[in-house]
Enzyme design. Structure first.
Site, PDB file in Angstrom:
ATOM      1  N   SER A  64       0.805  -1.213   0.000  1.00  0.00           N
ATOM      2  CA  SER A  64       0.000   0.000   0.000  1.00  0.00           C
ATOM      3  C   SER A  64       0.843   1.269   0.000  1.00  0.00           C
ATOM      4  O   SER A  64       1.588   1.524  -0.938  1.00  0.00           O
ATOM      5  CB  SER A  64      -0.953  -0.043   1.195  1.00  0.00           C
ATOM      6  OG  SER A  64      -1.879   1.002   1.156  1.00  0.00           O
ATOM      7  N   ASP A 276      -3.098   6.398  -3.040  1.00  0.00           N
ATOM      8  CA  ASP A 276      -1.944   5.796  -2.393  1.00  0.00           C
ATOM      9  C   ASP A 276      -1.373   4.710  -3.301  1.00  0.00           C
ATOM     10  O   ASP A 276      -1.834   4.517  -4.430  1.00  0.00           O
ATOM     11  CB  ASP A 276      -2.290   5.262  -0.996  1.00  0.00           C
ATOM     12  CG  ASP A 276      -3.196   4.050  -1.031  1.00  0.00           C
ATOM     13  OD1 ASP A 276      -3.883   3.837  -2.051  1.00  0.00           O
ATOM     14  OD2 ASP A 276      -3.228   3.298  -0.047  1.00  0.00           O
ATOM     15  N   ASP A 278      -1.431   1.466  -3.629  1.00  0.00           N
ATOM     16  CA  ASP A 278      -2.245   0.384  -4.211  1.00  0.00           C
ATOM     17  C   ASP A 278      -3.646   0.844  -4.566  1.00  0.00           C
ATOM     18  O   ASP A 278      -4.508   0.041  -4.886  1.00  0.00           O
ATOM     19  CB  ASP A 278      -2.284  -0.837  -3.289  1.00  0.00           C
ATOM     20  CG  ASP A 278      -3.013  -0.578  -1.971  1.00  0.00           C
ATOM     21  OD1 ASP A 278      -3.115   0.605  -1.570  1.00  0.00           O
ATOM     22  OD2 ASP A 278      -3.463  -1.548  -1.329  1.00  0.00           O
ATOM     23  N   ASP A 280      -6.210   2.224  -2.880  1.00  0.00           N
ATOM     24  CA  ASP A 280      -7.425   2.021  -2.087  1.00  0.00           C
ATOM     25  C   ASP A 280      -7.740   3.223  -1.186  1.00  0.00           C
ATOM     26  O   ASP A 280      -8.734   3.212  -0.476  1.00  0.00           O
ATOM     27  CB  ASP A 280      -7.372   0.719  -1.271  1.00  0.00           C
ATOM     28  CG  ASP A 280      -6.258   0.695  -0.231  1.00  0.00           C
ATOM     29  OD1 ASP A 280      -5.520   1.692  -0.104  1.00  0.00           O
ATOM     30  OD2 ASP A 280      -6.134  -0.340   0.458  1.00  0.00           O
ATOM     31  N   ASN A 372      -8.042   9.010   6.692  1.00  0.00           N
ATOM     32  CA  ASN A 372      -6.957   8.893   5.717  1.00  0.00           C
ATOM     33  C   ASN A 372      -7.433   8.737   4.276  1.00  0.00           C
ATOM     34  O   ASN A 372      -6.619   8.688   3.356  1.00  0.00           O
ATOM     35  CB  ASN A 372      -6.026   7.733   6.089  1.00  0.00           C
ATOM     36  CG  ASN A 372      -6.730   6.380   6.105  1.00  0.00           C
ATOM     37  OD1 ASN A 372      -7.726   6.163   5.417  1.00  0.00           O
ATOM     38  ND2 ASN A 372      -6.210   5.449   6.897  1.00  0.00           N
ATOM     39  N   ARG A 495      -3.763   6.056  21.630  1.00  0.00           N
ATOM     40  CA  ARG A 495      -3.914   4.632  21.330  1.00  0.00           C
ATOM     41  C   ARG A 495      -2.554   4.059  20.958  1.00  0.00           C
ATOM     42  O   ARG A 495      -1.737   4.750  20.333  1.00  0.00           O
ATOM     43  CB  ARG A 495      -4.929   4.377  20.204  1.00  0.00           C
ATOM     44  CG  ARG A 495      -4.642   5.080  18.909  1.00  0.00           C
ATOM     45  CD  ARG A 495      -5.671   4.763  17.830  1.00  0.00           C
ATOM     46  NE  ARG A 495      -5.528   3.398  17.353  1.00  0.00           N
ATOM     47  CZ  ARG A 495      -4.747   3.044  16.335  1.00  0.00           C
ATOM     48  NH1 ARG A 495      -4.019   3.943  15.707  1.00  0.00           N
ATOM     49  NH2 ARG A 495      -4.687   1.785  15.949  1.00  0.00           N
ATOM     50  N   PRO A 496      -2.296   2.804  21.333  1.00  0.00           N
ATOM     51  CA  PRO A 496      -1.017   2.200  20.968  1.00  0.00           C
ATOM     52  C   PRO A 496      -0.969   1.883  19.484  1.00  0.00           C
ATOM     53  O   PRO A 496      -1.976   1.487  18.884  1.00  0.00           O
ATOM     54  CB  PRO A 496      -0.989   0.920  21.810  1.00  0.00           C
ATOM     55  CG  PRO A 496      -2.419   0.583  22.039  1.00  0.00           C
ATOM     56  CD  PRO A 496      -3.151   1.896  22.111  1.00  0.00           C
ATOM     57  N   GLY A 498      -0.268  -0.235  16.182  1.00  0.00           N
ATOM     58  CA  GLY A 498      -0.402  -1.671  15.933  1.00  0.00           C
ATOM     59  C   GLY A 498       0.872  -2.320  15.455  1.00  0.00           C
ATOM     60  O   GLY A 498       0.957  -3.548  15.381  1.00  0.00           O
TER      61      GLY A 498
END
Length: 543
Positions: A64, A276, A278, A280, A372, A495-496, A498
Site C-alpha cells: 500500500s 496511495d 495500491d 485504495d 486517511n 492509542r497504541p 499496531g
C-alpha cells in the site's frame, strides 16, 4: 497432503530466524527481503480457506502506502471482504511456524477450521508495481500449487480491483464480470449515466489532476481513461515513469504533511487528488485564492457522499436505515455536521477499515471512511432490489431512484477504492453543480494535531469506547480529561500503534495553537505515565 513434498518445497522458502510476524488489518507488511516464506505460506493458507468455503479466495501482494523497499500480502474472503478474524490467527501461526513444523501447523488449521482437504481450491492473485512483487507473487503461486489449488493470476491490479474480482467470481457474475474490462465498463457506464444528467454548458468537462503515487493506480487509470473521458478530463502525475513509489507523493504523504505532493503543479482553485500506492485510498485538495493549501480528506468525502445519498433517499420516500461510520480520528466538526445539520446517525468504531466495514453492513445504506481517505458506501441487498425496482418508474421518485441505482454500481462495495471514490465524487459535484471550494465550505474542520510518543512497551496502554478512552495505565485518562477541560471545542485520545512501540496522540481544539498545545501536554502525560523512552516530547511541531 504429501508431507515429504511439502517439506521439500518449504525448504526452498525457508523462514528467516529471529523474526516474528503478525497478520493485522493490513495483512503482513515489512521489508520485502523477509517475506518469501510468508508468501509461500499464504498461498497454502488461501488454498485451505478456499477448500473450507468452497469459494475463490484472493491473494494481493502489496504494501500500500509503505516505501518501495517494503512489501506485504493480504488475503481476500469470498465476498471481497477482508479475511475473517479466526483466519487472521491461522495466518499468524502459520507464518511463525518453524520449517519442520509446517505440515503440523497446516493439519491443525485443517482440524480447527473443518477444512475438507479433497475439495477443489481456487485462488485469484494480484500484485502491485513494486520491484519485489513478481518474485513474491511467484512464492504465493507455489504455495497454492503445493495443495493442488487452481490459480487465476491477474498480474498487475489495484488492491480494490482484486477484491472486486473475488466477489464477481463468487457471485456468478451478479456483481459484475470478473475481468478488468468488466470492472472498467461497470464503473464507467454508471459514471456516464450520472454525468449526462449534470447541467453543463456546451462541451464543458470536469477536470481533475491526479497524483498516482508512482504506483499501480497510474497504470489502471490510464487504461480506464478512454472509458470516462467524455465526462471527465483526468491529468495523471507521478505516474511511475520517474520517481519512487510513495516517495514525497501519494495520499498518505499529502494527508500527513498537509501539503501538495512533489511533481504536481497546482494553480489556485484547481481540483486535485492523490491516490496511495495500491489505490485504495484517496484525498482531495486545492489551493485557495490566497494560495493556502486546503485538504479534503476522508471526513469531507463521507459528508459529501452521505448528504447526497440522504437527499436522494428522501426523494425516493422509502424508510431505509442509514448510518455513517467513522473512527476516533474523524474531525469533530464532521461528526457534528452530520448529526446536527444533516440528522444522519454517526457511529464510531476502532481504527482499521475492517471494523468500519462490518458496522456499515448493519444498515440499508452505510457510508464509512477513515480520515486517511479509505472508505466506500454499502447497500443492503433488500435496498438495492427496491431501489432498482423504483428506478423503472418515470416519475420524480423514479428519477431519484435511477441516480441511486447508478451510484450503487459506481461504488466498489467490496473495499475502499480510490478510482471508484474519485468517480463518485466527480459525479456528485457535477450533479450538484458544486465547485471544490463549495464542497469544502459545507463545514470547517477543527484544527488538530497528531504526534507519536516512543515507549518501552506499547501494550501498557489499553483503550475502550472505540479507542477514545484509555483504561490503562492508571491515571492517564484522568490526566487527559483534566487537560482537555482547559481548551474550547477540544478533545484528545491516545492509542497504541499496531506495528511499533509508539503511542499515537490525537488532539483537536478551536485553534491550531490550542490543538498543538493540547497535543504536547497529552504527549507529556503519556511519556510520564506509560514509560516513555528517549527525549521528552518538546513543544512545537513541523508538518
Amino acid at each position: 497432503m504429501d508431507v515429504d513434498a511439502l517439506r521439500k518445497q518449504a525448504a526452498l522458502h525457508a523462514k528467516p530466524p529471529g523474526l516474528a510476524f503478525h497478520y493485522g488489518t493490513a495483512g503482513f507488511r515489512m521489508r520485502a527481503e523477509h517475506l518469501d516464506h510468508v508468501m509461500f505460506r499464504m498461498g497454502l493458507l488461501a488454498a485451505l480457506r478456499s477448500k473450507q468455503t468452497g469459494a475463490a479466495i484472493g491473494v494481493m501482494v502489496t504494501a500500500s502506502h509503505n516505501p518501495e523497499e517494503d512489501n506485504g500480502v493480504k488475503l481476500v474472503d469470498p465476498l471481497g471482504e477482508m479475511l475473517a478474524p479466526a483466519w487472521e490467527e491461522h495466518a499468524t501461526r502459520l507464518a511463525n511456524a518453524e520449517d519442520p513444523d509446517l505440515p503440523r501447523a497446516l493439519l491443525r488449521i485443517v482440524e480447527e477450521a473443518a477444512v475438507e482437504p479433497a475439495r477443489d481450491a481456487v485462488v485469484l492473485i494480484g500484485r502491485d508495481t513494486r520491484p519485489s512483487s513478481e518474485q513474491l507473487a511467484q512464492a504465493a503461486r507455489e504455495g497454492v500449487a503445493a495443495l493442488g489449488g487452481r490459480l487465476h493470476d491477474y498480474g498487475l491490479l489495484t488492491t480494490p480491483q482484486l477484491h472486486y474480482m473475488v466477489r464477481c467470481r463468487n457471485t456468478d457474475g451478479r456483481y459484475g464480470k470478473p475481468t478488468l474490462d468488466g470492472y472498467y465498463r461497470k464503473l464507467s457506464s454508471a459514471f456516464a449515466e450520472l454525468t449526462k444528467q449534470a447541467s453543463r454548458s456546451g462541451d464543458e468537462r470536469a477536470s481533475v489532476k491526479v497524483d498516482c503515487a508512482n504506483g499501480i493506480g497510474a497504470l489502471k487509470l490510464r487504461e480506464m481513461e478512454p472509458h470516462v473521458s467524455p465526462g471527465l478530463a483526468v491529468q495523471l502525475f507521478n505516474d511511475g515513469t520517474k520517481g519512487k513509489l510513495n516517495h514525497l507523493c501519494g495520499a498518505d504523504f499529502v494527508k500527513t504533511h498537509q501539503k501538495p505532493p512533489h511533481g504536481l503543479e497546482m494553480k489556485p482553485n484547481e481540483r486535485c487528488c492523490s491516490l496511495d500506492g495500491d489505490a485504495d485510498r484517496i484525498v482531495y485538495y486545492y489551493l485557495d485564492a490566497a494560495g493556502a493549501f486546503r485538504l479534503l480528506d476522508g471526513d469531507k468525502m463521507a459528508v459529501l457522499m452521505s448528504t447526497f445519498l440522504q437527499e436522494l433517499l428522501a426523494e425516493v420516500g422509502e424508510s431505509f436505515s442509514v448510518g455513517v461510520v467513522q473512527t476516533a480520528y474523524a474531525n469533530g466538526n464532521s461528526t457534528r455536521f452530520l448529526e446536527e445539520v444533516m440528522k444522519v446517525p454517526v457511529y464510531c468504531t476502532k481504527t482499521g477499515v475492517k471494523h468500519l466495514h462490518h458496522k456499515a453492513q448493519e444498515f440499508d445504506v452505510g457510508v464509512y471512511f477513515e480520515a486517511n481517505g479509505h472508505g466506500t458506501a454499502l447497500f443492503s441487498e433488500a435496498a438495492e432490489v427496491k431501489i432498482k425496482q423504483l428506478a423503472e418508474s418515470e416519475d420524480r421518485k423514479g428519477k431519484a431512484a435511477k441516480v441511486l441505482a447508478n451510484l450503487i454500481d459506481l461504488f466498489n462495495q467490496t473495499a475502499g477504492d480510490a478510482i471508484s471514490d474519485m468517480l463518485v465524487i466527480e459525479a456528485i459535484l457535477a450533479l450538484k453543480g458544486l465547485t471544490v471550494q463549495q464542497w469544502d465550505a459545507l463545514y470547517a474542520d477543527l484544527p488538530n494535531r497528531q504526534v507519536k510518543v516512543k515507549v518501552a512497551d506499547r501494550t501498557v496502554i489499553s483503550t475502550t469506547d472505540a479507542e477514545r478512552r484509555a483504561v490503562t495505565p492508571p491515571g492517564l485518562q484522568e490526566a487527559i480529561d483534566s487537560l482537555v477541560s482547559g481548551y474550547r471545542l477540544s478533545r484528545a485520545f491516545v492509542r497504541p500503534s499496531g506495528t511499533e512501540d509508539v503511542v499515537r496522540v490525537y488532539a483537536e481544539a478551536d485553534s491550531q495553537e490550542s490543538a498543538d498545545s493540547l497535543a504536547h501536554a497529552v504527549s507529556l502525560a503519556v511519556f510520564e505515565l506509560a514509560g516513555g523512552i528517549g527525549e521528552r516530547p518538546q513543544p512545537g511541531f513541523t508538518r
